[in-house]
Structures are given as structure tokens and as C-alpha cells.
Design a protein around this motif. Structure first.
Motif, short mmCIF file in Angstrom:
data_model
loop_
_atom_site.label_atom_id
_atom_site.label_comp_id
_atom_site.label_asym_id
_atom_site.label_seq_id
_atom_site.Cartn_x
_atom_site.Cartn_y
_atom_site.Cartn_z
N ARG A 140 0.81 -1.22 0.00
CA ARG A 140 0.00 0.00 0.00
C ARG A 140 0.84 1.27 0.00
N GLY A 170 -8.47 -7.28 -3.29
CA GLY A 170 -8.97 -5.98 -3.73
C GLY A 170 -9.49 -5.05 -2.67
N PHE A 172 -8.10 -2.84 -0.97
CA PHE A 172 -7.51 -1.50 -1.05
C PHE A 172 -7.35 -1.04 -2.50
N GLY A 173 -8.09 -1.64 -3.40
CA GLY A 173 -8.09 -1.22 -4.79
C GLY A 173 -7.25 -2.11 -5.69
N SER A 174 -7.45 -1.95 -6.99
CA SER A 174 -6.81 -2.83 -7.96
C SER A 174 -5.31 -2.61 -8.06
N THR A 175 -4.85 -1.37 -7.91
CA THR A 175 -3.41 -1.10 -7.99
C THR A 175 -2.67 -1.81 -6.86
N THR A 176 -3.22 -1.70 -5.67
CA THR A 176 -2.61 -2.37 -4.52
C THR A 176 -2.68 -3.88 -4.68
N ARG A 177 -3.79 -4.39 -5.18
CA ARG A 177 -3.91 -5.84 -5.38
C ARG A 177 -2.85 -6.34 -6.36
#
Length: 238
Positions: A140, A170, A172-177
């Protein structure tokens, strides 16, 4: 042997976790249902939450007593999620009291406003004071997303990483995933923990999200063996 959760905001009325003891107990019940038998209570220690070790221990003891009275078999140990900037200013004795389970490892939260090189420098200063470092949720941290090579250097030097289980599915969002899964590909994941804050919106859980994300085969290693080794003083090689 049951799973071990090294990062959990299970103590009440001390940070952004549960607001009362019943909320802490509900989290403990969720932990046990999920196959977790040992958890480190890691409230924030930061500018926003300037908690001290004696306050954390008081809450931990209160929860331990309440769980025993209700017959809930969950071992709750002492710890903290220490903001790196707070750790830089803290005296040696207090920082030692905030280590995970009273061992050698300190759970550090990297700052969001410092680049990866700056984080690397801060980690080096804190390690020089005699602490082993477990980095909280690097997936993150935008600085590491931009410069994963710095995280690779840190891990090669002996620093360990804690990825959050729900980030893999997911939360914390797709970028973090995507970055969390990249860390697996790069062999930069030391342990997986819940970083849970309550029993509903950010609930505890290790095995289910690991399985859903396709990491069933390494669940035992990352959610039991390595966390146990960190707490008991014989951390495994990453």
C-alpha cells in the motif's frame, strides 16, 4: 497448529479499531472461527495515536481476561504498529517494549510522504539501534510501488515484509492488489497478516483471502510458520 496473525487492531478504545470491549471480543471470535489461535495486538503508535506501551498492555490484559471468562481460546500478545517517524524519535526502552510478542521484531509503518530512498534510510537508522524490522503493508506504499527495487534491497539485507491478506482480493483497490501479487512473484513477502480493525468492515481473516487469491499452497508458511518463527526468535529465511 493454528494460524498466527502478526498485525491486528484488536484492542478497543485505543486507535481506529473497535470502540468497546465487545467489539474486541467479536474480532477474537472471528479470529478463532478462521483458524487463528495466536494474534499480536498492534495498535497504532503515531502522531495521531500517541499510545504508550503501558496503555497497550493494560488493554491487552483486559481483553485476555475477558476472553478467558468466555472460554474463547485466542492467545493475544503485546505489540504495536509503530509509525516510522514516531520510532525515529522514541527512546530505546519504549521502542523495545513495542516489539512483537516481546521479541526482536518491530512492526514499522512506512510514511506515505517519503520516497523509497528516504524510507530505506530511516529503516537503516532504526535497525542500527538494535531492532529487527517487519515492514507493515508495503503493497500500500506508493513509494515502493514506484521503486520496488528499494524494497528488494531491504529484504536482501534482512528486513521482512507483512502483506495484508485482504489486499490480495482488492480491499484496497486494484493497484494495490496487483502490486501485492507482484511482491509474491518477486519473492518479497515474508508474512501475511490481517491488519483487521473490526469484525465486519475490516474483519480478521487469513486462510480464506489467501485461497481466493490463489496462494493456498503458501498459506501455512506465511500465516503460521514464519509468523511463529518471528515471535519465537527463529525467523526463517525469506
Amino acid at each position: 497448529m493454528s494460524f498466527v496473525d502478526l498485525h491486528c487492531h484488536i484492542l478497543h478504545s485505543i486507535d481506529d479499531g473497535p470502540t468497546d470491549l465487545e467489539g474486541s471480543i467479536a474480532m477474537a471470535e472471528t479470529q478463532v472461527r478462521g483458524g487463528i489461535g495466536r494474534v499480536v495486538a498492534t495498535p497504532h503508535v503515531s502522531q495521531r495515536f500517541p499510545n504508550q506501551s503501558y496503555e497497550i498492555e493494560e488493554r491487552r490484559s483486559e481483553l485476555t481476561d475477558a476472553l478467558a471468562k468466555r472460554g474463547i481460546s485466542l492467545r493475544v500478545e503485546m505489540g504495536a504498529e509503530v509509525a516510522m517517524t514516531a520510532a525515529m524519535q522514541m527512546d530505546k526502552e519504549e521502542l523495545m517494549r513495542l516489539r512483537l510478542g516481546g521479541g526482536a521484531w518491530l512492526l514499522l509503518e512506512p510514511p506515505s510522504s517519503v520516497d523509497a530512498g528516504g524510507i530505506q534510510s530511516m529503516v537503516g537508522e532504526i535497525r542500527a539501534r538494535g531492532h529487527q524490522i517487519l515492514l507493515a503493508h508495503p503493497e500500500r506504499i506508493e513509494a515502493f510501488q514506484r521503486a520496488p527495487e528499494i524494497l528488494k534491497v531491504l529484504v536482501a539485507s534482512g528486513v521482512k515484509t507483512q502483506v495484508t491478506a485482504s489486499a490480495l482480493i482488492g480491499r484496497f483497490g486494484s493497484t494495490t492488489r496487483r502490486f501485492a501479487k507482484q511482491l509474491f512473484d518477486l519473492n518479497l513477502v515474508s508474512v501475511v497478516a490481517s491488519d483487521a480493525h473490526d469484525a465486519r468492515n475490516r474483519a480478521p481473516g487469513l486462510e480464506k483471502p489467501m485461497r481466493s487469491a490463489g496462494f493456498k499452497k503458501v498459506t501455512t508458511a506465511l500465516c503460521r510458520d514464519e509468523p511463529t518463527a518471528i515471535l519465537d526468535g527463529a525467523a526463517l529465511e525469506s
